[in-house]
Design an enzyme around this catalytic site. Structure first.
Site, PDB file in Angstrom:
ATOM      1  N   SER A 150     104.791  11.287 -73.044  1.00 22.77           N
ATOM      2  CA  SER A 150     104.779   9.995 -73.724  1.00 22.77           C
ATOM      3  C   SER A 150     106.118   9.781 -74.441  1.00 22.77           C
ATOM      4  O   SER A 150     107.163   9.860 -73.807  1.00 22.77           O
ATOM      5  CB  SER A 150     103.590   9.924 -74.693  1.00 22.77           C
ATOM      6  OG  SER A 150     103.374   8.611 -75.140  1.00 22.77           O
ATOM      7  N   ARG A 217      95.253   2.140 -85.380  1.00 19.97           N
ATOM      8  CA  ARG A 217      95.030   3.399 -84.668  1.00 19.97           C
ATOM      9  C   ARG A 217      93.919   3.251 -83.633  1.00 19.97           C
ATOM     10  O   ARG A 217      93.985   3.847 -82.550  1.00 19.97           O
ATOM     11  CB  ARG A 217      94.667   4.499 -85.667  1.00 19.97           C
ATOM     12  CG  ARG A 217      94.439   5.867 -85.026  1.00 19.97           C
ATOM     13  CD  ARG A 217      95.684   6.353 -84.311  1.00 19.97           C
ATOM     14  NE  ARG A 217      95.553   7.751 -83.914  1.00 19.97           N
ATOM     15  CZ  ARG A 217      96.476   8.428 -83.260  1.00 19.97           C
ATOM     16  NH1 ARG A 217      97.609   7.843 -82.928  1.00 19.97           N
ATOM     17  NH2 ARG A 217      96.296   9.697 -82.937  1.00 19.97           N
ATOM     18  N   ASP A 311      96.317   6.670 -66.119  1.00 21.19           N
ATOM     19  CA  ASP A 311      97.131   6.263 -67.265  1.00 21.19           C
ATOM     20  C   ASP A 311      97.513   4.795 -67.093  1.00 21.19           C
ATOM     21  O   ASP A 311      98.316   4.446 -66.230  1.00 21.19           O
ATOM     22  CB  ASP A 311      98.381   7.144 -67.342  1.00 21.19           C
ATOM     23  CG  ASP A 311      99.272   6.838 -68.546  1.00 21.19           C
ATOM     24  OD1 ASP A 311      98.992   5.874 -69.279  1.00 21.19           O
ATOM     25  OD2 ASP A 311     100.253   7.580 -68.745  1.00 21.19           O
ATOM     26  N   HIS A 344      96.048   8.255 -70.464  1.00 21.65           N
ATOM     27  CA  HIS A 344      97.360   8.644 -70.982  1.00 21.65           C
ATOM     28  C   HIS A 344      97.329  10.024 -71.635  1.00 21.65           C
ATOM     29  O   HIS A 344      98.300  10.781 -71.558  1.00 21.65           O
ATOM     30  CB  HIS A 344      97.833   7.591 -71.988  1.00 21.65           C
ATOM     31  CG  HIS A 344      99.219   7.809 -72.486  1.00 21.65           C
ATOM     32  ND1 HIS A 344     100.319   7.764 -71.666  1.00 21.65           N
ATOM     33  CD2 HIS A 344      99.693   8.093 -73.733  1.00 21.65           C
ATOM     34  CE1 HIS A 344     101.416   7.989 -72.371  1.00 21.65           C
ATOM     35  NE2 HIS A 344     101.060   8.204 -73.625  1.00 21.65           N
ATOM     36  N   ASP A 345      96.231  10.360 -72.274  1.00 22.05           N
ATOM     37  CA  ASP A 345      96.123  11.645 -72.970  1.00 22.05           C
ATOM     38  C   ASP A 345      95.937  12.837 -72.039  1.00 22.05           C
ATOM     39  O   ASP A 345      95.827  13.976 -72.515  1.00 22.05           O
ATOM     40  CB  ASP A 345      94.964  11.613 -73.969  1.00 22.05           C
ATOM     41  CG  ASP A 345      95.410  11.209 -75.365  1.00 22.05           C
ATOM     42  OD1 ASP A 345      96.628  11.027 -75.576  1.00 22.05           O
ATOM     43  OD2 ASP A 345      94.543  11.069 -76.251  1.00 22.05           O
TER      44      ASP A 345
END
Length: 367
Positions: A150, A217, A311, A344-345
């Site tokens: 990232s 968040r 992602d 994405h993680d």
């Protein structure tokens, strides 16, 4: 095998650096952690770059009773991918953050007060420029590898293009040559959440604007996941303690976002969140060059890219654009598209999917 207790270290550079904006940021303090031992000529150092809200605590524990190890603990330690019996691993907190390195929450030595919004806008390139000071201080002429996912991948690309003589290999995961309009728009909505919290007070708050930051968040968490991972994790389950027809009743996914959003408020500063979001949005690997081709022509190190199929924040096509460019330049590049449901993680959650390839690269370039 775990590496046990690790203590962070701090260094201050009084002269600071000239930022991309032309402003001078001085002094600069950097917090970092080291794992393993440098060899005599410091040629076995692997630098791992953290993502947006990460920190220098890559692995191990801060104390014996620490319930949670560092954020990429699974790949660092004896016998692991980043084998501390062989390599020395370095991780530094970026400038602009709130985990010890100089950022908006730091005290401005000229005023004796927090910088807040008087802190200059920074870029990913500025983060790496500050890290170069750290390498000089530690006596590291050339990194064996620079690796990150990232925003960490962006930093790895900056090392490869700005300081090619100081990098022997590069591993970039779940990253992009430039955030898309979609990624920028999601950060914009997160910013609005903070701006519209009345306790933010244009950055001059005494207490973190918890509602705005928690909402920001929560937006971020959605981008880190995927449709498939949300189905797997939550399905359409309703929170057990809420009645089905309770107006404020929550689905499990809502409860998850609420919990993680408000937990985040206790560990991260809102202004730092905003500054790092701006740095992400501004990122463009071709900044200051005529094109990506021009920027990538400077790369001399072999580079591995990993993209993850689900992602949608930095989709695989963005990595593939960089790979195609490097191939056209005749550079040594590998591309691995990992099939994953974790969005994405995935680079944090499924290290076993890339471990063999990264290990092979390290074997090729190791002294």
């Amino acid at each position: 095998m775990s590496i046990g207790v690790v203590h962070e270290q701090t260094i201050t550079f009084e002269a600071g650096i000239r930022l991309e904006s032309g402003r001078i940021l001085a002094p600069i303090t950097l917090v970092y952690e080291l794992y393993g031992t440098m060899n005599a000529d410091c040629s076995n150092v692997i630098m791992v770059e953290h993502a947006w809200t990460g920190d220098a605590h890559l692995a191990g524990k801060r104390r014996e009773d620490d319930p949670k190890p560092g954020w990429w603990d699974a790949i660092v330690g004896p016998g692991r991918l980043l084998d501390t019996d062989r390599y020395c691993v370095l991780c530094s907190n970026v400038i602009g953050s709130c985990y010890g390195s100089t950022g908006p929450a730091s005290i401005n030595p000229r005023t004796g007060k927090r910088y807040n919004l008087s802190f200059p806008v920074i870029t990913v390139r500025d983060m790496v420029r500050a890290q170069e000071l750290l390498l000089d201080h530690l006596g590291i002429r050339r990194l064996l590898c620079v690796m990150g996912g990232s925003m960490g991948g962006m930093q790895a690309l900056e090392w490869a293009t700005q300081y090619p003589e100081r990098v022997a290999s590069v591993v970039a995961l779940a990253t992009t040559p430039r955030p898309s309009p979609q990624a920028i728009s999601l950060n914009a909505v997160a910013r609005w959440a903070i701006y519209n919290d009345p306790t933010w007070k244009k950055g001059e708050y005494k207490h973190n604007p918890k509602d705005g930051l928690a909402l920001a968040r929560g937006i971020g968490h959605i981008t880190f996941l995927s449709d498939e991972s949300m189905w797997q994790k939550f399905e359409r389950r309703f929170s057990a303690k809420d009645g089905l027809f309770d107006f404020f009743g929550q689905f499990e996914v809502e409860r998850y976002l609420n919990y993680n959003g408000y937990n985040f408020v206790d560990r991260f500063d809102a202004n730092c969140f905003l500054y790092l979001a701006k740095a992400l949005d501004l990122y463009d690997v071709a900044w200051g060059y005529e094109s990506m081709t021009d920027a990538f022509s400077r790369i001399t190190a072999p580079i591995q890219f990993f993209a993850f199929s689900s992602d949608w924040l930095y989709p695989p096509y963005q990595t593939e654009e960089m790979v195609t460019c490097l191939q056209g330049l005749g550079k040594e590049v590998e591309y691995h598209l990992i099939q994953s449901a974790y969005g994405h993680d995935a680079f944090l959650l499924e290290h076993e999917t890339f471990t063999p390839m990264v290990r092979s690269l390290l074997e090729r370039v190791a002294p």
